[in-house]
Design a protein around this motif. Structure first.
Motif, PDB file in Angstrom:
ATOM      1  N   PRO A   1      66.410   4.531  80.601  1.00 35.91           N
ATOM      2  CA  PRO A   1      65.566   5.235  81.751  1.00 35.91           C
ATOM      3  C   PRO A   1      65.132   6.664  81.491  1.00 35.91           C
ATOM      4  CG  PRO A   1      67.759   5.222  82.262  1.00 35.91           C
ATOM      5  CD  PRO A   1      67.913   4.449  81.459  1.00 35.91           C
ATOM      6  N   ASP A   2      65.523   6.950  80.029  1.00 39.10           N
ATOM      7  CA  ASP A   2      65.009   8.243  79.463  1.00 39.10           C
ATOM      8  C   ASP A   2      65.646   8.209  77.914  1.00 39.10           C
ATOM      9  OD1 ASP A   2      67.940   8.888  79.342  1.00 39.10           O
ATOM     10  OD2 ASP A   2      67.847  10.082  81.399  1.00 39.10           O
ATOM     11  N   GLU A   3      64.911   9.357  77.276  1.00 38.36           N
ATOM     12  CA  GLU A   3      65.186   9.332  75.747  1.00 38.36           C
ATOM     13  C   GLU A   3      66.681   9.412  75.502  1.00 38.36           C
ATOM     14  OE1 GLU A   3      63.188  11.357  77.764  1.00 38.36           O
ATOM     15  OE2 GLU A   3      61.256  12.172  76.751  1.00 38.36           O
ATOM     16  N   GLU A   4      67.734   9.994  76.299  1.00 40.77           N
ATOM     17  CA  GLU A   4      68.814  10.060  75.836  1.00 40.77           C
ATOM     18  C   GLU A   4      69.638   8.884  75.820  1.00 40.77           C
ATOM     19  OE1 GLU A   4      70.813  13.363  78.125  1.00 40.77           O
ATOM     20  OE2 GLU A   4      68.784  14.203  78.148  1.00 40.77           O
ATOM     21  N   SER A   5      69.116   7.812  76.730  1.00 36.99           N
ATOM     22  CA  SER A   5      69.778   6.654  76.988  1.00 36.99           C
ATOM     23  C   SER A   5      69.643   5.621  75.734  1.00 36.99           C
ATOM     24  CB  SER A   5      69.099   6.115  78.486  1.00 36.99           C
ATOM     25  OG  SER A   5      67.828   5.533  77.957  1.00 36.99           O
TER      26      SER A   5
ATOM     27  N   TYR B   1      68.911   8.786  91.520  1.00 33.60           N
ATOM     28  CA  TYR B   1      67.564   8.858  91.320  1.00 33.60           C
ATOM     29  C   TYR B   1      66.938   8.413  90.383  1.00 33.60           C
ATOM     30  CZ  TYR B   1      67.649  11.126  96.063  1.00 33.60           C
ATOM     31  OH  TYR B   1      67.732  11.017  97.452  1.00 33.60           O
ATOM     32  N   THR B   2      67.550   8.556  89.051  1.00 29.22           N
ATOM     33  CA  THR B   2      66.932   8.135  87.748  1.00 29.22           C
ATOM     34  C   THR B   2      66.683   6.572  87.766  1.00 29.22           C
ATOM     35  OG1 THR B   2      68.240   9.919  86.564  1.00 29.22           O
ATOM     36  CG2 THR B   2      67.459   7.833  85.355  1.00 29.22           C
ATOM     37  N   ILE B   3      67.807   5.957  88.298  1.00 27.41           N
ATOM     38  CA  ILE B   3      67.488   4.381  88.170  1.00 27.41           C
ATOM     39  C   ILE B   3      66.391   4.079  89.635  1.00 27.41           C
ATOM     40  CG2 ILE B   3      69.096   2.222  88.953  1.00 27.41           C
ATOM     41  CD1 ILE B   3      69.686   3.784  86.331  1.00 27.41           C
TER      42      ILE B   3
HETATM   43  C1  R5P Z   1      71.175  12.009  81.944  1.00 28.42           C
HETATM   44  O1  R5P Z   1      70.488  12.159  80.936  1.00 28.42           O
HETATM   45  C2  R5P Z   1      72.002  10.745  82.160  1.00 28.42           C
HETATM   46  O2  R5P Z   1      71.978   9.839  81.152  1.00 28.42           O
HETATM   47  C3  R5P Z   1      71.830  10.059  83.282  1.00 28.42           C
HETATM   48  O3  R5P Z   1      70.628   9.510  83.401  1.00 28.42           O
HETATM   49  C4  R5P Z   1      71.850  10.883  84.752  1.00 28.42           C
HETATM   50  O4  R5P Z   1      72.876  11.582  84.534  1.00 28.42           O
HETATM   51  C5  R5P Z   1      71.749  10.140  86.038  1.00 28.42           C
HETATM   52  O5  R5P Z   1      71.696  11.074  86.806  1.00 28.42           O
HETATM   53  P1  R5P Z   1      71.163  10.744  88.318  1.00 28.42           P
HETATM   54  O6  R5P Z   1      71.920   9.263  88.885  1.00 28.42           O
HETATM   55  O7  R5P Z   1      71.713  11.711  89.298  1.00 28.42           O
HETATM   56  O8  R5P Z   1      69.865  10.462  88.268  1.00 28.42           O
END
Ligand code: R5P
Length: 293
Positions: free
Chosen positions: A166-170, A224-226
């Motif tokens: 879901p994001d660059e770090e993942s 929220y990311t998911i």
């Molecule tokens: C952030 O970089 C992590 O990898 C997760 O994406 C993040 O901690 C998820 O947070 P949340 O469930 O509050 O959106």
């Protein structure tokens, strides 16, 4: 070697001890009426290597104090080495001063633990700008990853998967897991405006109509990311969405929210909860066995 579970380590400590062939004990913990903690070591630790197991979810700050009281006491009682197994280690995300005057919690908490433990083992630490766990702790440390366990779970349970980060770090989880099972993956871009407001986007389109979509990330906290990621994936035709994380923090009604969105959630048991189906105890016991054959 003796493995001692702290209050949030019991779900893994006994299994780790059994698999590592170590003695096992639990830390006695009580609270005074004013909420101060009282801990007691219940086994003879003189000249022994002692491994505490504590996962830092929930009342994180109390759990830290508990651990430090236990570690220092163990040293005073003559233990040879005092080590920490932290399936989930906290305060790693605040790795810079995002706003003037803010504490860089990662460095401060890292320094604190380095004073009390001789070695620290952490499962999938959330390191972004900090390159290595050795930059967090001044003492020896080892990072473990649940990627192989997640890959194995997907291989056994999910047909025709495509992996989404879901994001660059993942990518450290999503891309690596996809490579292990040799399937396609995509990494999205995310902008976080606050804990409860994120936006994600996908640069390169993909048809998800006939695939089982699996979102892989290290942490789910608010969810929220998911949820935002799933919205994009649905537009691309995704029907069945599974989300697998290492650390299911699931604050407030996060799990219910994800279920309402018809997202199946699976987590590792670094943090115990009703979806923590992937057991990480074996990973820790392998490392401990290697250290004390
Ligand atoms: C952030 O970089 C992590 O990898 C997760 O994406 C993040 O901690 C998820 O947070 P949340 O469930 O509050 O959106």
């Amino acid at each position: 070697m003796i493995v001692i579970s702290c209050s949030h380590g019991k779900h893994l400590g006994k299994k780790i001890a059994q698999k590592a062939g170590a003695q096992y004990s639990e830390l006695f913990l009580d609270k005074f009426p004013d909420n101060e903690l009282r801990v007691r070591i219940q086994k003879d630790v003189k000249s022994k290597e002692v491994i505490f197991v504590q996962s830092f979810y929930g009342q994180i700050n109390d759990l830290i104090v508990e651990c430090i009281l236990a570690a220092e006491t163990t040293k005073e009682l003559g233990a040879k080495k005092v080590k920490l197994v932290a399936p989930y280690f906290p305060y790693l995300r605040q790795d810079k001063r995002f706003n003037p005057g803010e504490a860089i919690s990662q460095a401060i908490i890292g320094k604190l633990f380095g004073k009390y433990f001789d070695e620290i083992f952490v499962m999938d630490p959330h390191l972004h700008r900090t390159k290595s766990l050795n930059d967090v702790f001044s003492v020896k440390s080892q990072k473990l990853t649940a990627n192989a366990l997640i890959a194995d779970y997907i291989k056994k349970k999910i047909k025709n998967p495509v992996i989404i980060g879901p994001d660059e770090e993942s990518y450290k989880w999503a891309k690596h897991v996809a490579d292990m099972i040799k399937v396609e993956s995509r990494i999205l871009k995310k902008k976080r405006y606050s804990s409860f407001h994120v936006e994600v986007r996908l640069n390169k389109k993909i048809d998800l109509g006939k695939r089982s979509v699996v979102i892989v990330d290290d942490i789910i906290s608010t969810g929220y990311t998911i949820i935002e990621t799933a919205k994009i994936l649905r537009k691309l035709g995704a029907k069945k969405i599974t989300c697998i994380c290492v650390h299911g923090i699931f604050v407030n009604d996060c799990l219910e929210k994800l279920q309402r969105e018809k997202i199946e959630v699976v987590a590792c048991n670094t943090i115990p909860n009703k979806v923590s189906k992937i057991d990480v105890s074996g990973m820790f016991s392998i490392i401990l066995r290697k250290q004390c054959p």
